[in-house]
Design a protein around this motif. Structure first.
Motif, PDB file in Angstrom:
ATOM      1  N   MET A   1       0.830  -1.206   0.000  1.00 40.07           N
ATOM      2  CA  MET A   1       0.000   0.000   0.000  1.00 40.07           C
ATOM      3  C   MET A   1       0.865   1.256   0.000  1.00 40.07           C
ATOM      4  O   MET A   1       0.509   2.265  -0.622  1.00 40.07           O
ATOM      5  N   ALA A   2       1.999   1.210   0.687  1.00 39.30           N
ATOM      6  CA  ALA A   2       2.910   2.357   0.674  1.00 39.30           C
ATOM      7  C   ALA A   2       3.487   2.567  -0.723  1.00 39.30           C
ATOM      8  O   ALA A   2       3.579   3.709  -1.210  1.00 39.30           O
ATOM      9  N   ILE A   3       3.873   1.476  -1.387  1.00 37.99           N
ATOM     10  CA  ILE A   3       4.398   1.591  -2.750  1.00 37.99           C
ATOM     11  C   ILE A   3       3.308   2.088  -3.688  1.00 37.99           C
ATOM     12  O   ILE A   3       3.556   2.908  -4.583  1.00 37.99           O
ATOM     13  N   GLY A   4       2.085   1.587  -3.496  1.00 38.59           N
ATOM     14  CA  GLY A   4       0.982   2.052  -4.320  1.00 38.59           C
ATOM     15  C   GLY A   4       0.719   3.532  -4.149  1.00 38.59           C
ATOM     16  O   GLY A   4       0.431   4.241  -5.124  1.00 38.59           O
ATOM     17  N   SER A   5       0.826   4.013  -2.908  1.00 37.98           N
ATOM     18  CA  SER A   5       0.665   5.443  -2.666  1.00 37.98           C
ATOM     19  C   SER A   5       1.766   6.234  -3.356  1.00 37.98           C
ATOM     20  O   SER A   5       1.513   7.277  -3.965  1.00 37.98           O
ATOM     21  N   ALA A   6       2.998   5.744  -3.263  1.00 38.78           N
ATOM     22  CA  ALA A   6       4.111   6.414  -3.934  1.00 38.78           C
ATOM     23  C   ALA A   6       3.915   6.418  -5.447  1.00 38.78           C
ATOM     24  O   ALA A   6       4.223   7.409  -6.127  1.00 38.78           O
ATOM     25  N   THR A   7       3.381   5.318  -5.970  1.00 38.98           N
ATOM     26  CA  THR A   7       3.118   5.238  -7.406  1.00 38.98           C
ATOM     27  C   THR A   7       2.120   6.302  -7.842  1.00 38.98           C
ATOM     28  O   THR A   7       2.290   6.945  -8.889  1.00 38.98           O
ATOM     29  N   ARG A   8       1.100   6.514  -7.013  1.00 42.81           N
ATOM     30  CA  ARG A   8       0.079   7.506  -7.374  1.00 42.81           C
ATOM     31  C   ARG A   8       0.621   8.924  -7.292  1.00 42.81           C
ATOM     32  O   ARG A   8       0.458   9.714  -8.231  1.00 42.81           O
ATOM     33  N   VAL A   9       1.284   9.282  -6.189  1.00 45.22           N
ATOM     34  CA  VAL A   9       1.721  10.658  -6.008  1.00 45.22           C
ATOM     35  C   VAL A   9       2.873  11.009  -6.932  1.00 45.22           C
ATOM     36  O   VAL A   9       3.109  12.191  -7.220  1.00 45.22           O
ATOM     37  N   MET A  10       3.601   9.987  -7.417  1.00 41.86           N
ATOM     38  CA  MET A  10       4.683  10.244  -8.370  1.00 41.86           C
ATOM     39  C   MET A  10       4.209  10.146  -9.817  1.00 41.86           C
ATOM     40  O   MET A  10       5.032  10.151 -10.745  1.00 41.86           O
ATOM     41  N   ASN A  11       2.893  10.075 -10.002  1.00 39.03           N
ATOM     42  CA  ASN A  11       2.295   9.995 -11.344  1.00 39.03           C
ATOM     43  C   ASN A  11       2.851   8.822 -12.141  1.00 39.03           C
ATOM     44  O   ASN A  11       3.127   8.937 -13.345  1.00 39.03           O
ATOM     45  N   ALA A  12       3.041   7.699 -11.446  1.00 38.87           N
ATOM     46  CA  ALA A  12       3.598   6.515 -12.096  1.00 38.87           C
ATOM     47  C   ALA A  12       2.557   5.435 -12.332  1.00 38.87           C
ATOM     48  O   ALA A  12       2.902   4.312 -12.713  1.00 38.87           O
ATOM     49  N   GLY A  13       1.289   5.760 -12.122  1.00 37.34           N
ATOM     50  CA  GLY A  13       0.248   4.751 -12.253  1.00 37.34           C
ATOM     51  C   GLY A  13       0.119   4.186 -13.653  1.00 37.34           C
ATOM     52  O   GLY A  13      -0.323   3.051 -13.830  1.00 37.34           O
ATOM     53  N   LEU A  14       0.507   4.967 -14.664  1.00 36.44           N
ATOM     54  CA  LEU A  14       0.450   4.510 -16.051  1.00 36.44           C
ATOM     55  C   LEU A  14       1.845   4.391 -16.651  1.00 36.44           C
ATOM     56  O   LEU A  14       2.008   4.426 -17.874  1.00 36.44           O
ATOM     57  N   ALA A  15       2.844   4.244 -15.772  1.00 38.67           N
ATOM     58  CA  ALA A  15       4.217   4.115 -16.270  1.00 38.67           C
ATOM     59  C   ALA A  15       4.382   2.853 -17.088  1.00 38.67           C
ATOM     60  O   ALA A  15       5.194   2.796 -18.020  1.00 38.67           O
ATOM     61  N   CYS A  16       3.632   1.807 -16.724  1.00 39.51           N
ATOM     62  CA  CYS A  16       3.554   0.580 -17.541  1.00 39.51           C
ATOM     63  C   CYS A  16       2.219   0.634 -18.275  1.00 39.51           C
ATOM     64  O   CYS A  16       1.165   0.468 -17.652  1.00 39.51           O
ATOM     65  N   PRO A  17       2.235   0.858 -19.573  1.00 40.47           N
ATOM     66  CA  PRO A  17       0.970   1.090 -20.287  1.00 40.47           C
ATOM     67  C   PRO A  17       0.117  -0.156 -20.486  1.00 40.47           C
ATOM     68  O   PRO A  17      -1.047  -0.037 -20.879  1.00 40.47           O
ATOM     69  N   ASP A  18       0.683  -1.349 -20.258  1.00 40.20           N
ATOM     70  CA  ASP A  18      -0.072  -2.576 -20.432  1.00 40.20           C
ATOM     71  C   ASP A  18      -0.145  -3.319 -19.104  1.00 40.20           C
ATOM     72  O   ASP A  18       0.494  -2.942 -18.123  1.00 40.20           O
ATOM     73  N   TRP A  19      -0.961  -4.387 -19.091  1.00 45.54           N
ATOM     74  CA  TRP A  19      -1.137  -5.177 -17.869  1.00 45.54           C
ATOM     75  C   TRP A  19      -1.515  -6.595 -18.256  1.00 45.54           C
ATOM     76  O   TRP A  19      -2.265  -6.781 -19.221  1.00 45.54           O
ATOM     77  N   PRO A  20      -0.997  -7.640 -17.610  1.00 47.87           N
ATOM     78  CA  PRO A  20      -0.186  -7.615 -16.383  1.00 47.87           C
ATOM     79  C   PRO A  20       1.307  -7.426 -16.617  1.00 47.87           C
ATOM     80  O   PRO A  20       2.049  -7.201 -15.672  1.00 47.87           O
ATOM     81  N   LEU A  21       1.758  -7.536 -17.881  1.00 48.44           N
ATOM     82  CA  LEU A  21       3.167  -7.305 -18.166  1.00 48.44           C
ATOM     83  C   LEU A  21       3.448  -5.810 -18.203  1.00 48.44           C
ATOM     84  O   LEU A  21       2.531  -4.986 -18.104  1.00 48.44           O
ATOM     85  N   CYS A  22       4.703  -5.459 -18.339  1.00 46.10           N
ATOM     86  CA  CYS A  22       5.100  -4.053 -18.416  1.00 46.10           C
ATOM     87  C   CYS A  22       5.925  -3.878 -19.684  1.00 46.10           C
ATOM     88  O   CYS A  22       7.033  -4.419 -19.781  1.00 46.10           O
ATOM     89  N   TYR A  23       5.348  -3.167 -20.652  1.00 42.99           N
ATOM     90  CA  TYR A  23       5.940  -3.041 -21.979  1.00 42.99           C
ATOM     91  C   TYR A  23       6.142  -4.418 -22.612  1.00 42.99           C
ATOM     92  O   TYR A  23       7.124  -4.675 -23.300  1.00 42.99           O
ATOM     93  N   GLY A  24       5.197  -5.315 -22.320  1.00 40.92           N
ATOM     94  CA  GLY A  24       5.210  -6.628 -22.929  1.00 40.92           C
ATOM     95  C   GLY A  24       6.212  -7.603 -22.367  1.00 40.92           C
ATOM     96  O   GLY A  24       6.357  -8.718 -22.895  1.00 40.92           O
ATOM     97  N   THR A  25       6.909  -7.256 -21.279  1.00 46.05           N
ATOM     98  CA  THR A  25       7.921  -8.131 -20.703  1.00 46.05           C
ATOM     99  C   THR A  25       7.747  -8.197 -19.189  1.00 46.05           C
ATOM    100  O   THR A  25       7.068  -7.358 -18.584  1.00 46.05           O
ATOM    101  N   LEU A  26       8.404  -9.206 -18.590  1.00 45.97           N
ATOM    102  CA  LEU A  26       8.391  -9.313 -17.137  1.00 45.97           C
ATOM    103  C   LEU A  26       9.279  -8.268 -16.491  1.00 45.97           C
ATOM    104  O   LEU A  26       8.985  -7.796 -15.385  1.00 45.97           O
ATOM    105  N   PHE A  27      10.351  -7.896 -17.162  1.00 46.43           N
ATOM    106  CA  PHE A  27      11.274  -6.899 -16.626  1.00 46.43           C
ATOM    107  C   PHE A  27      11.647  -5.928 -17.739  1.00 46.43           C
ATOM    108  O   PHE A  27      12.463  -6.245 -18.612  1.00 46.43           O
ATOM    109  N   PRO A  28      11.036  -4.733 -17.739  1.00 46.88           N
ATOM    110  CA  PRO A  28      11.280  -3.772 -18.832  1.00 46.88           C
ATOM    111  C   PRO A  28      12.609  -3.034 -18.659  1.00 46.88           C
ATOM    112  O   PRO A  28      12.647  -1.859 -18.285  1.00 46.88           O
TER     113      PRO A  28
END
Length: 322
Positions: free
Chosen positions: A44-71
């Motif tokens: 939940m702390a990381i999720g909060s940091a993700t929101r306030v740092m505007n990183a919620g859409l940093a990975c445009p796809d789901w569940p992978l991130c840029y189509g890979t497990l480790f972008p």
């Protein structure tokens, strides 16, 4: 007999004692539950940091991130936040599956409700994952973001209820109505967390102060501070004035008092600074979740205290009956 022989026998006796202290299945289950609860608080702390740092859409796809497990090629701080958030959630999901499996395997040695509680926790984390995917595909829609946090808190509370219920605990029979007050305070804090999520997901503070919009959303969160704080203060005050209260309950009450003070200071600071200091905003949500968890633990142990007191009283009456 030489000192070396005596020392060796003492060591052997200690080894035998330690080897006899085999953990029971309930101990393994309880430890796993607490590990998942800690991981959830961090999530939940990381999720909060993700929101306030505007990183919620940093990975445009789901569940992978840029189509890979480790972008690795797209990796930056924002992508890392979203990626580690998903990784932590996946690990929690795997631990929740393990919890269900172990609860069913050892069901004969556990309270009957344990497999059901573990299954409900797994349902919540699966639903939480679905909401996490929707937050990305629906472009951080505020109602989905709020439901995402609300479900995470429900999952966190479920784990705390299970872990606290499985703790070895012998009450003193002095809790009285304190657990009901604690439960009321926890309910208010949960609702307060939801209104806070609405404020954050809609950037209501910024819009209210800049263009006078969504002020009702912001004010609903501010108004909720008073009854929530009063309920916690009542609990702490009555706990201090309750003689022979169990030391664990007294410690939880003291922790609630400290966390409430921290939360109020953080809340005022984030408001006055217009949510511009990300670390304060993350700490505000983290402390709020910790306060909620503290009250849940107090509630469960308080109810166990009262239940044990009633059981002891009933047995005492039965013993004096002719």
């Amino acid at each position: 007999m030489t000192d070396s022989v005596i020392h060796q026998r003492a060591l052997d006796a200690g080894d035998i004692t330690r080897s006899s202290e085999v953990l029971r299945p309930v101990d393994h289950i309880r430890k796993l539950i607490w590990k998942i609860a800690i991981a959830t608080l961090i999530l939940m702390a990381i999720g909060s940091a993700t929101r306030v740092m505007n990183a919620g859409l940093a990975c445009p796809d789901w569940p992978l991130c840029y189509g890979t497990l480790f972008p690795s090629q797209q990796m930056n701080f924002q992508v890392f936040l979203e990626w580690i958030h998903r990784l932590d959630a996946a690990l929690i999901g795997l631990m929740a599956i393990a919890l269900v499996g172990l609860s069913i395997w050892y069901r004969q040695d556990l309270p009957q409700w344990t497999p059901w509680g573990a299954s409900f926790a797994l349902f919540l984390i699966v639903f939480q994952g679905i909401l996490g995917g929707l937050t990305v595909t629906e472009m951080l829609r505020f109602d989905i973001v709020t439901a995402h946090l609300g479900t995470a808190l429900l999952f966190f509370m479920t784990l705390l209820i299970m872990g606290t219920a499985l703790m070895p605990y012998q009450g003193t029979g002095t809790a009285g109505r304190l657990p009901w007050i604690s439960f009321s305070a926890a309910l208010l804090i949960y609702l307060q967390s939801l209104t806070g999520a609405l404020v954050g997901s809609q950037w209501a503070l910024h819009q209210c102060l800049s263009i006078a919009q969504l002020c009702s959303v912001m004010n609903s969160h501010l108004v909720g501070v008073m009854p929530t704080s009063v309920m916690v203060i009542i609990l702490v005050t009555l706990a201090w004035r309750t003689p022979a209260l169990h030391p664990v309950l007294r410690q939880l009450a003291n922790s609630a008092a400290g966390l409430l003070l921290m939360q109020l200071v953080l809340g005022v600071s984030t408001f006055r600074l217009h949510l511009q200091v990300e670390l304060l905003t993350v700490a505000h949500q983290f402390v709020g979740a910790a306060l909620l968890g503290t009250l849940i633990c107090f509630t469960i142990l308080g109810w166990r205290d009262s239940s044990q007191s009633k059981t002891a009283f009933r047995h005492a009456l039965e013993s004096v009956e002719p």
